[in-house]
Design an enzyme around this catalytic site. Structure first.
Site, PDB file in Angstrom:
ATOM      1  CD  GLU A 292      -8.856  -3.089  -0.130  1.00  0.00           C
ATOM      2  OE1 GLU A 292      -9.722  -2.905   0.526  1.00  0.00           O
ATOM      3  OE2 GLU A 292      -8.050  -3.777  -0.700  1.00  0.00           O
TER       4      GLU A 292
ATOM      5  CG  ASP B 288      -1.759  -1.196   1.414  1.00  0.00           C
ATOM      6  OD1 ASP B 288      -2.274  -1.620   0.326  1.00  0.00           O
ATOM      7  OD2 ASP B 288      -1.879  -1.711   2.419  1.00  0.00           O
TER       8      ASP B 288
END
Length: 394
Positions: A288, A103
């Site tokens: 997301e 991420d």
């Protein structure tokens, strides 16, 4: 003006952040009073088309396309391929790193790139530094020692005094830097319930100290995660995040709200907008990791879909009328980065960023599914209609 946020396009709801308060079962509660609105507004129809003066991809009107070509747009360069250099899988000061880094978020300051990731190597905010986007080394203190630049807030309930923090976002807001992160604030139905915390620091290297109240939404079992700090072309700061959804009531979605000038909380009078809701088949059960970037007059929203644990995880994008939307999926709704198109399993957690006159994506992918999620840097090209193609997957 192209790229402006259009008032009235989305239903508006006045919002206020409410602090998390643990119930008897340790579940955070949203707890708004009658004068407060919830962090997540009531469901409304998310627009599926862009205003006529915003580039709309493959169906862009030719007359408007010609008008765009006649404008003096900033030049773009075809981005050179970037292969992240080999390095150690262990976090060692002064040694190039090529280990777990999921991420990723990225910023540039004083001639250096700073990349941040979901916790690894027993660090709450693992931070890598590079001058060329290729060779990355761990952030160190003035004595060359390993350093963790983030102090978590007191509400964080996690092992190791604040580890297990997820998907941070960092940006320069006002005279300092704001770091946003997701962390466990309690439990709900046996699952960790997540809230978003904000922290402020004097530089992209921190140290970041907690500010404000946590952003919580107790009605969703998994809460809110994946914050992204975005500063638009006018200097206004925004916070984007993922809402995890409520079973049988509302699917996962991506939201945005304007921050105050100090980056310590939401701006007074600001409102939450829903940018995208789970919709396409490839997205599986969730969307997301929102990331917003503006490049040559176009506002892009990148996001991940499907399960991060599988090779089906992928990255899609939308073009937006501005930071508050509306945002419309491009590439005919198909993902931009996939295992098949990149050769890297499960490409996701992407952050868009501008590198001089080029647009790039930093993202993670598995070396092998279930192994290490490593960082990659892709190069993108903006077509005349505003849509994107991948020049190099990284």
């Amino acid at each position: 003006m192209r790229g402006r946020a259009l008032a009235g396009v989305l239903a508006t709801v006045a919002l206020a952040v409410s602090a998390c308060s643990g119930s008897s079962e340790g579940t955070p509660e949203a707890g708004p009073t009658t004068s407060e609105a919830p962090l997540i507004p009531e469901p409304t129809a998310v627009p599926t088309v862009l205003p006529s003066d915003v580039l709309a991809g493959e169906m862009q009107d030719l007359a408007k396309l010609a008008e765009r070509l006649a404008q003096q747009l900033p030049q773009q360069n075809r981005p050179a391929p970037i292969d992240v250099a080999a390095g150690s899988e262990h976090w060692r000061p002064g040694v190039a790193y090529r280990g777990y880094f999921a991420d990723p978020d990225i910023v540039r300051a004083d001639g250096r790139w700073y990349a941040y990731a979901t916790n690894t190597s027993h660090l709450r905010l693992p931070t890598l530094v590079s001058r060329d986007l290729r060779t990355w080394t761990p952030l160190t203190d003035g004595a060359g020692r390993k350093v963790d630049p983030l102090q978590p807030a007191g509400w964080v309930r996690s092992r190791g005094g604040g580890q297990s923090l997820w998907a941070p976002g960092v940006g320069k807001v006002g005279k300092g830097w704001t770091a946003a992160y997701a962390a466990q604030a309690g439990t709900s139905g046996g699952e960790r319930h997540n809230c978003i915390g904000l922290a402020r620091g004097p530089s992209p290297a921190g140290p970041f100290r907690p500010v404000g109240e946590p952003l919580c939404y107790g009605q969703a079992q998994l809460g809110v995660i994946d914050p992204d700090v975005f500063v638009d072309s006018t200097g206004r700061p925004w916070l984007l995040w993922k809402f995890s959804g409520v079973v049988n009531r509302r699917p996962a979605g991506l939201f945005v709200r304007r921050l105050n000038a100090d980056g310590t909380g939401f701006a007074e009078g600001s409102e939450t907008r829903e940018l995208l809701t789970l919709d396409e088949a490839w997205e599986g059960d969730t969307i997301e990791n929102p990331s917003m970037v503006q490049f040559r007059g176009v506002t892009y929203l990148f996001y991940s879909g499907n399960s991060w644990e599988r090779a089906d995880y992928a990255t899609g994008y939308a073009i937006c009328a501005g930071p508050e939307g509306p945002c419309v999926r491009q590439n005919h709704g198909a993902p931009l980065l996939t295992t098949a198109t990149t050769g890297n399993p499960g490409p996701g957690g992407a952050t868009g960023f501008v590198d001089g006159k080029s647009l790039r994506l930093v993202y993670h992918a598995w070396d092998r599914v279930g192994g290490l999620r490593r960082m990659h840097v892709a190069g993108l090209w903006q077509r005349d209609d505003g849509t994107l193609e991948v020049v190099d997957p990284g």
